[in-house]
Scaffold this motif. Sequence first.
Motif, PDB file in Angstrom:
ATOM      1  N   GLN A  82      40.973  38.564  46.328  1.00 60.03           N
ATOM      2  CA  GLN A  82      41.689  37.601  47.164  1.00 60.03           C
ATOM      3  C   GLN A  82      42.744  38.283  48.033  1.00 60.03           C
ATOM      4  OE1 GLN A  82      40.987  34.181  47.473  1.00 60.03           O
ATOM      5  NE2 GLN A  82      39.187  35.028  46.461  1.00 60.03           N
ATOM      6  N   LEU A  83      43.356  39.330  47.493  1.00 63.23           N
ATOM      7  CA  LEU A  83      44.371  40.070  48.244  1.00 63.23           C
ATOM      8  C   LEU A  83      43.760  41.152  49.125  1.00 63.23           C
ATOM      9  CD1 LEU A  83      47.058  40.403  45.458  1.00 63.23           C
ATOM     10  CD2 LEU A  83      47.026  38.804  47.368  1.00 63.23           C
ATOM     11  N   SER A 129      54.253  36.580  45.263  1.00 67.32           N
ATOM     12  CA  SER A 129      54.306  35.290  44.557  1.00 67.32           C
ATOM     13  C   SER A 129      52.906  34.714  44.403  1.00 67.32           C
ATOM     14  CB  SER A 129      55.192  34.295  45.313  1.00 67.32           C
ATOM     15  OG  SER A 129      56.504  34.756  45.361  1.00 67.32           O
ATOM     16  N   PHE A 130      52.113  34.789  45.473  1.00 63.21           N
ATOM     17  CA  PHE A 130      50.743  34.298  45.427  1.00 63.21           C
ATOM     18  C   PHE A 130      49.935  35.066  44.382  1.00 63.21           C
ATOM     19  CE2 PHE A 130      46.321  34.776  47.005  1.00 63.21           C
ATOM     20  CZ  PHE A 130      45.912  33.463  46.823  1.00 63.21           C
ATOM     21  N   ALA A 131      50.088  36.390  44.371  1.00 65.66           N
ATOM     22  CA  ALA A 131      49.344  37.212  43.411  1.00 65.66           C
ATOM     23  C   ALA A 131      49.726  36.859  41.975  1.00 65.66           C
ATOM     24  CB  ALA A 131      49.601  38.689  43.676  1.00 65.66           C
ATOM     25  N   SER A 132      51.013  36.696  41.729  1.00 65.37           N
ATOM     26  CA  SER A 132      51.465  36.347  40.372  1.00 65.37           C
ATOM     27  C   SER A 132      50.941  34.982  39.953  1.00 65.37           C
ATOM     28  CB  SER A 132      52.990  36.333  40.302  1.00 65.37           C
ATOM     29  OG  SER A 132      53.505  37.604  40.564  1.00 65.37           O
ATOM     30  N   HIS A 133      51.029  34.018  40.855  1.00 67.04           N
ATOM     31  CA  HIS A 133      50.542  32.665  40.563  1.00 67.04           C
ATOM     32  C   HIS A 133      49.035  32.682  40.319  1.00 67.04           C
ATOM     33  CE1 HIS A 133      50.352  28.308  40.740  1.00 67.04           C
ATOM     34  NE2 HIS A 133      49.348  28.433  41.595  1.00 67.04           N
ATOM     35  N   LEU A 134      48.300  33.375  41.171  1.00 71.27           N
ATOM     36  CA  LEU A 134      46.850  33.444  41.035  1.00 71.27           C
ATOM     37  C   LEU A 134      46.449  34.144  39.740  1.00 71.27           C
ATOM     38  CD1 LEU A 134      44.328  32.636  42.601  1.00 71.27           C
ATOM     39  CD2 LEU A 134      44.392  34.855  43.722  1.00 71.27           C
ATOM     40  N   PHE A 135      47.156  35.202  39.393  1.00 73.10           N
ATOM     41  CA  PHE A 135      46.876  35.920  38.146  1.00 73.10           C
ATOM     42  C   PHE A 135      47.059  34.993  36.947  1.00 73.10           C
ATOM     43  CE2 PHE A 135      47.823  39.019  34.759  1.00 73.10           C
ATOM     44  CZ  PHE A 135      46.748  39.878  34.921  1.00 73.10           C
ATOM     45  N   HIS A 136      48.122  34.213  36.976  1.00 70.72           N
ATOM     46  CA  HIS A 136      48.390  33.267  35.887  1.00 70.72           C
ATOM     47  C   HIS A 136      47.322  32.172  35.845  1.00 70.72           C
ATOM     48  CE1 HIS A 136      50.572  30.685  33.146  1.00 70.72           C
ATOM     49  NE2 HIS A 136      50.455  29.696  34.026  1.00 70.72           N
ATOM     50  N   ASN A 143      42.582  37.280  35.579  1.00 70.11           N
ATOM     51  CA  ASN A 143      41.387  37.843  36.205  1.00 70.11           C
ATOM     52  C   ASN A 143      41.810  38.773  37.351  1.00 70.11           C
ATOM     53  OD1 ASN A 143      39.022  38.383  37.595  1.00 70.11           O
ATOM     54  ND2 ASN A 143      38.181  36.327  37.282  1.00 70.11           N
ATOM     55  N   ALA A 144      42.064  40.016  36.993  1.00 67.56           N
ATOM     56  CA  ALA A 144      42.569  40.997  37.953  1.00 67.56           C
ATOM     57  C   ALA A 144      41.574  41.274  39.078  1.00 67.56           C
ATOM     58  CB  ALA A 144      42.934  42.292  37.242  1.00 67.56           C
ATOM     59  N   LEU A 145      40.292  41.262  38.771  1.00 66.18           N
ATOM     60  CA  LEU A 145      39.283  41.517  39.799  1.00 66.18           C
ATOM     61  C   LEU A 145      39.329  40.424  40.873  1.00 66.18           C
ATOM     62  CD1 LEU A 145      36.924  43.119  40.932  1.00 66.18           C
ATOM     63  CD2 LEU A 145      35.404  41.799  39.455  1.00 66.18           C
ATOM     64  N   PHE A 146      39.400  39.171  40.446  1.00 68.48           N
ATOM     65  CA  PHE A 146      39.454  38.059  41.399  1.00 68.48           C
ATOM     66  C   PHE A 146      40.712  38.138  42.262  1.00 68.48           C
ATOM     67  CE2 PHE A 146      40.623  33.704  42.576  1.00 68.48           C
ATOM     68  CZ  PHE A 146      39.493  33.350  43.291  1.00 68.48           C
ATOM     69  N   VAL A 147      41.845  38.400  41.631  1.00 67.95           N
ATOM     70  CA  VAL A 147      43.114  38.510  42.365  1.00 67.95           C
ATOM     71  C   VAL A 147      43.031  39.654  43.374  1.00 67.95           C
ATOM     72  CG1 VAL A 147      45.585  38.972  42.173  1.00 67.95           C
ATOM     73  CG2 VAL A 147      44.464  37.488  40.505  1.00 67.95           C
ATOM     74  N   SER A 148      42.492  40.774  42.952  1.00 65.71           N
ATOM     75  CA  SER A 148      42.338  41.934  43.830  1.00 65.71           C
ATOM     76  C   SER A 148      41.473  41.593  45.037  1.00 65.71           C
ATOM     77  CB  SER A 148      41.726  43.089  43.041  1.00 65.71           C
ATOM     78  OG  SER A 148      41.485  44.186  43.861  1.00 65.71           O
TER      79      SER A 148
END
Length: 83
Positions: A76-77, A57-64, A69-74
């Motif tokens: 963060q995770l 859920s966090f990844a989906s929210h952050l991506f949106h 920004n897939a690099l940033f999400v990656s």
Amino acid sequence: MKASEPDGYEGYILHQYRNPSTAEVKSLLPNALYKRWKTVCRYAGIPVRGVHCLRHSFASHLFHRTNGNALFVSQQLRHKDVA
């Protein structure tokens, strides 16, 4: 839920355990974490899913929120790479 917390409660829903007699701080055991998570879900009126769903859920929210920004999400995770 806050009303049922012991003295010294810092406002976190998922927090470490502090032994009141020794002030020793211990991490939540997995079963205690899951029990607390089920309580949070019940109070929120949502179905209980595994705690790992929070990560998705966090990844989906952050991506949106970052406009994809897939690099940033990656980062963060804490993934090894963006793929």
